[in-house]
Design a protein around this motif. Sequence first.
Motif, mmCIF file in Angstrom:
data_model
loop_
_atom_site.group_PDB
_atom_site.id
_atom_site.type_symbol
_atom_site.label_atom_id
_atom_site.label_comp_id
_atom_site.label_asym_id
_atom_site.label_seq_id
_atom_site.Cartn_x
_atom_site.Cartn_y
_atom_site.Cartn_z
ATOM 1 N N PRO A 125 -19.799 7.356 37.478
ATOM 2 C CA PRO A 125 -19.322 8.740 37.367
ATOM 3 C C PRO A 125 -17.796 8.831 37.313
ATOM 4 C CG PRO A 125 -21.013 8.586 39.053
ATOM 5 C CD PRO A 125 -20.657 7.180 38.655
ATOM 6 N N ALA A 126 -17.105 7.950 38.035
ATOM 7 C CA ALA A 126 -15.644 7.961 38.001
ATOM 8 C C ALA A 126 -15.120 7.616 36.609
ATOM 9 C CB ALA A 126 -15.088 6.993 39.045
ATOM 10 N N MET A 127 -15.787 6.671 35.958
ATOM 11 C CA MET A 127 -15.404 6.314 34.588
ATOM 12 C C MET A 127 -15.633 7.490 33.639
ATOM 13 S SD MET A 127 -17.046 2.491 34.680
ATOM 14 C CE MET A 127 -16.967 2.197 32.929
ATOM 15 N N ALA A 128 -16.751 8.190 33.822
ATOM 16 C CA ALA A 128 -17.054 9.346 32.975
ATOM 17 C C ALA A 128 -16.035 10.457 33.188
ATOM 18 C CB ALA A 128 -18.463 9.850 33.264
ATOM 19 N N VAL A 129 -15.689 10.727 34.446
ATOM 20 C CA VAL A 129 -14.722 11.789 34.754
ATOM 21 C C VAL A 129 -13.344 11.435 34.203
ATOM 22 C CG1 VAL A 129 -13.478 12.857 36.684
ATOM 23 C CG2 VAL A 129 -15.957 12.680 36.761
ATOM 24 N N ALA A 130 -12.908 10.200 34.429
ATOM 25 C CA ALA A 130 -11.594 9.784 33.929
ATOM 26 C C ALA A 130 -11.568 9.798 32.401
ATOM 27 C CB ALA A 130 -11.256 8.387 34.451
ATOM 28 N N GLY A 131 -12.646 9.320 31.782
ATOM 29 C CA GLY A 131 -12.724 9.341 30.319
ATOM 30 C C GLY A 131 -12.698 10.749 29.761
ATOM 31 N N ALA A 132 -13.415 11.659 30.403
ATOM 32 C CA ALA A 132 -13.423 13.060 29.955
ATOM 33 C C ALA A 132 -12.045 13.694 30.118
ATOM 34 C CB ALA A 132 -14.471 13.856 30.730
ATOM 35 N N ALA A 133 -11.374 13.397 31.226
ATOM 36 C CA ALA A 133 -10.029 13.947 31.438
ATOM 37 C C ALA A 133 -9.050 13.397 30.403
ATOM 38 C CB ALA A 133 -9.548 13.631 32.848
ATOM 39 N N GLY A 134 -9.179 12.106 30.095
ATOM 40 C CA GLY A 134 -8.321 11.512 29.068
ATOM 41 C C GLY A 134 -8.587 12.099 27.695
ATOM 42 N N ALA A 135 -9.866 12.310 27.375
ATOM 43 C CA ALA A 135 -10.224 12.907 26.080
ATOM 44 C C ALA A 135 -9.707 14.339 25.988
ATOM 45 C CB ALA A 135 -11.733 12.874 25.892
ATOM 46 N N LEU A 136 -9.816 15.078 27.072
ATOM 47 C CA LEU A 136 -9.309 16.452 27.081
ATOM 48 C C LEU A 136 -7.806 16.467 26.876
ATOM 49 C CD1 LEU A 136 -9.817 19.472 27.482
ATOM 50 C CD2 LEU A 136 -9.544 19.098 29.948
ATOM 51 N N ARG A 137 -7.098 15.572 27.532
ATOM 52 C CA ARG A 137 -5.642 15.515 27.359
ATOM 53 C C ARG A 137 -5.271 15.168 25.928
ATOM 54 N NH1 ARG A 137 -0.978 12.399 29.933
ATOM 55 N NH2 ARG A 137 0.710 13.140 28.615
ATOM 56 N N ARG A 138 -5.972 14.181 25.351
ATOM 57 C CA ARG A 138 -5.685 13.807 23.959
ATOM 58 C C ARG A 138 -5.977 14.977 23.024
ATOM 59 N NH1 ARG A 138 -8.439 9.272 25.526
ATOM 60 N NH2 ARG A 138 -10.188 9.793 24.207
ATOM 61 N N ARG A 139 -7.074 15.695 23.291
ATOM 62 C CA ARG A 139 -7.443 16.828 22.430
ATOM 63 C C ARG A 139 -6.410 17.945 22.549
ATOM 64 N NH1 ARG A 139 -13.217 19.892 22.001
ATOM 65 N NH2 ARG A 139 -12.616 21.142 20.218
ATOM 66 N N LEU A 140 -5.976 18.231 23.770
ATOM 67 C CA LEU A 140 -4.979 19.271 23.958
ATOM 68 C C LEU A 140 -3.635 18.910 23.327
ATOM 69 C CD1 LEU A 140 -5.716 20.391 27.627
ATOM 70 C CD2 LEU A 140 -6.265 21.611 25.514
ATOM 71 N N ASN A 141 -3.346 17.626 23.274
ATOM 72 C CA ASN A 141 -2.114 17.162 22.642
ATOM 73 C C ASN A 141 -2.257 16.981 21.142
ATOM 74 O OD1 ASN A 141 -0.718 17.166 25.039
ATOM 75 N ND2 ASN A 141 -0.927 14.978 25.398
ATOM 76 N N GLY A 142 -3.463 17.232 20.617
ATOM 77 C CA GLY A 142 -3.692 17.113 19.186
ATOM 78 C C GLY A 142 -3.873 15.695 18.710
ATOM 79 N N LYS A 143 -4.240 14.788 19.608
ATOM 80 C CA LYS A 143 -4.417 13.385 19.236
ATOM 81 C C LYS A 143 -5.880 13.000 19.452
ATOM 82 C CE LYS A 143 0.230 12.201 20.596
ATOM 83 N NZ LYS A 143 1.043 11.449 21.541
ATOM 84 N N ALA A 144 -6.761 13.563 18.717
ATOM 85 C CA ALA A 144 -8.213 13.283 18.868
ATOM 86 C C ALA A 144 -8.514 11.919 18.423
ATOM 87 C CB ALA A 144 -9.024 14.258 18.051
#
Length: 120
Positions: A101-120
């Motif tokens: 679950p920690a990997m999933a949460v960290a991965g989701a947070a990283g994906a959200l940050r990349r998406r918000l920064n426009g780097k999908a």
Amino acid sequence: MRATGNLLAASAVTLKVGVVFWVLVAWRTPGGEPWDAPVFWTVVYPIALGIAAILGACFPRRAWLWGLLLMVLQVPVVAVVSGFGPLLLAGLVYALVLALPAMAVAGAAGALRRRLNGKA
């Protein structure tokens, strides 16, 4: 070279944060094993997941790795605090299961940050 430097910096930060967190938890836990704390599931583990999310957001590249590293750091801390015992391998397996679950949460947070920064 820059990507390698960022990976090393993220690893160093995760190691420092993880060791400090688990040492504090072990210090406050009778027997020194975080997973034996009465408040593990209600306080400690949710805080660890929050830390994983923060690390994933701060270091969005390979963010899942920071959740894994954070959770696995319990094992060496327990080994130092409580000593090496016959159940250390079981503790490692337990930490790996808790890391999912920690990997999933960290991965989701990283994906959200990349998406918000426009780097999908």
